[in-house]
Write an enzyme that holds these catalytic residues in place. Sequence first.
Site, short mmCIF file in Angstrom:
data_model
loop_
_atom_site.label_atom_id
_atom_site.label_comp_id
_atom_site.label_asym_id
_atom_site.label_seq_id
_atom_site.Cartn_x
_atom_site.Cartn_y
_atom_site.Cartn_z
N MET A 185 0.83 -1.21 0.00
CA MET A 185 0.00 0.00 0.00
C MET A 185 0.86 1.25 0.00
O MET A 185 1.81 1.36 0.78
CB MET A 185 -0.92 0.01 1.23
CG MET A 185 -1.94 -1.12 1.24
SD MET A 185 -2.89 -1.20 2.78
CE MET A 185 -1.66 -1.97 3.85
N ASP A 186 0.51 2.19 -0.87
CA ASP A 186 1.12 3.51 -0.81
C ASP A 186 0.58 4.21 0.44
O ASP A 186 -0.54 3.93 0.88
CB ASP A 186 0.75 4.29 -2.07
CG ASP A 186 1.27 5.71 -2.02
OD1 ASP A 186 2.47 5.89 -1.80
OD2 ASP A 186 0.46 6.64 -2.21
N LYS A 187 1.35 5.10 1.03
CA LYS A 187 0.90 5.77 2.25
C LYS A 187 -0.05 6.93 1.96
O LYS A 187 -1.22 6.92 2.34
CB LYS A 187 2.10 6.29 3.07
CG LYS A 187 1.69 7.06 4.33
CD LYS A 187 2.88 7.54 5.12
CE LYS A 187 3.56 8.72 4.47
NZ LYS A 187 2.75 9.98 4.52
#
Length: 726
Positions: free
Chosen positions: A422-424
């Site tokens: 997951m990208d933040k």
Amino acid sequence: MQRKLNKLDGVEAAVNFSTETATVDYDPGVTAPDELIEAIRGAGYDAFAMAPPGGDEREEGASASDALDSARERTAESLKNTVIWCALVSLPVLLVSMVPAWQFMNWQWAALAATTLVYFAGGAVFHRNTITNLRHGATTMDTLITLGTAAAYLWSIWALFFGTAGEPGMVMEMSLAPGHHASDEIYLETVCVVITFLLLGRWFEVRAKGQSSQALRDLLTLGAKEASVLRDGTEVRIPTSQLVVGDEFVVRPGEKIPTDGIVVAGHSAVDESMLTGESVPVEVSDGSVVTGATLNTSGRLVARATRVGSDTTLSQMARLVRDAQAGEAPVERLVDRISAVFVPAVIAISVLSLVGHFLAGHDTVTAFTAAVAVLIIACPCALGLATPTAILVGTGRGAHLGLLIKGPEMLESTRQVGTIVMDKTGTITSGDMGVVGVAAARGWETDRVLELAAAAEAGSEHPIAEAIVRAAPTAPQASSFRNEPGLGVSALVDAHQVRVGRPPSDVGELGELETVFASAQEDGTTPVVVEVDGDVVGVISVRDTVKESSAAAVAQLRGLGLEPVMLTGDNSGAALAVAEEVGIDPANVTAGVMPEGKVDVVKRLQGEGRNVAMVGDGVNDAAALAQADLGLAMGTGTDVAIEASDITLINTSLGAVVDAIRLSRRTLRTIKGNLFWAFAYNALLIPVAAVGLLNPMLAGIAMAFSSVFVVMNSLRLRRFAPVSGK
């Protein structure tokens, strides 16, 4: 087709049917591009050349993407029109054949005329593929479709012209087993129904093809079209494609940086969110590196070009997306694996049935009736509907819930996905800066510090300034606003000179707030100092805020058997703080990564044998989304990320990721259930037909029933309930 290409001298090719592309490495001195295209056409497919290596990736890539989109749209439109007219012609044939009371005088000849049109015109796509495959010694589902419909059509022709089926007043009755007068039975409705249903399935499949060309077009159009180049001290506007290394160019506030370079004059804040995904602009000055397609937000910059054309970061990102999407699918489709065995087996059983009845002393009518019944009962009408109907219902339900599933290619991987990257920013967090702490010096109140800071920041458009203004319930009016590039802002507020921004050059001058400032940095927040008349009176900490649903969603993802991993272009302090808040293992956090770094992480995980899902929302995530086995893009993100993904989540909640994976897995289970029952009735009735105990008409009815069952089973997906209770 891949085997045929690789037989050419000096050629190494990888064919991806899901994206309709072939990636070819070849020696131009040995093999010409025209030879490659001819080899593909010789395998029964049309082809055109996309962007050759070298040159401007932006121009050539966009042109190739347009050509691919146009070809796909023409195919889909042609199939749709064919499905419509075939359905309109086939319905009357089906009704009059199934209902004896509706069989008017010479109805069989009208049915023959309608069926002939459907068989030759509507079924042409299957017949052409069959002929092409036979030339290369291969059999596919198209082969079985052609054989099954041809057997039913030719049997009906024989019965009409040489049997008793063509007599005026003929009424075709239903019976379980072939009778002694099989020559008066015709199976024209079987031909119509099979071809129409399979054309419908083929249309669904074409519509569900990958969107790689659209993703590339969106990515390649992000950059600036023109640049202001300095020629002998004068600004000259030229197309970006004409820039050369060493050119000095000017970028004003609000303009995109035309190419990669180094700042030689000026101060500004550059919005690099398309590259890093982070919402806070980066301060740049002399010697700072800037990237093409990023946005200059405030001051005037003069930069020297260091990379142009296909060497720029933007072009490299486009190449990453293209390479990731053009690779071979990791799992061969289940239908292809089954058909490789099923089709030859059915043909062999039909021939053996024919020969066996002759050897047993049965008459010609009985022998041919059994052989035809085998081909008809095996005709894969239900098989052709198994995947597209489940996809149609599943994607329809997903669309209603804000989960846009693009096609069948990703469903097979959802079952095996074990790691979710997951990208933040924008995925786990909101992407909007928020005030998370205000500390005041002795003698000052935190509310007063926040009010003064908000008043001074009211004239700035910086995300940190907007966060401070939102956090203050009230703020006095300010005057004499001044922006100091790289330092902060200052203004006159209530007769006091207020400055908000970076601390003094000597952090020790912060006095009692020095510890607060250092602690805020360690926690991953962005601290700014508030000064009043030259004295430090407070520290305001700002951070990208975590979405309310993220912690629960991470726990639910673990419940699905997925290990969460977080990637971000932000610093490690901010990344670890977010990871701790949502429950991600710090060992699974990678900070400070650029787009190619995200792709490398996904590749590394895949190299460890993991099946990887990727969730992101920015341009910087596009290549990683394409590389992952399953890509999920937040709908509030960029068009590039959305198009490069397999699933788009209109709902920005991370809980939508959970629902998307659950729905994808449910849809996959439905497809496999459909495939099982599509073959189960074959396994039960093919032996019955082979020994001559099944009327070909009953075989046609059984085939139709299996199709109805597949559709009804797929419709159960409409009852899918999300965990969020939407």
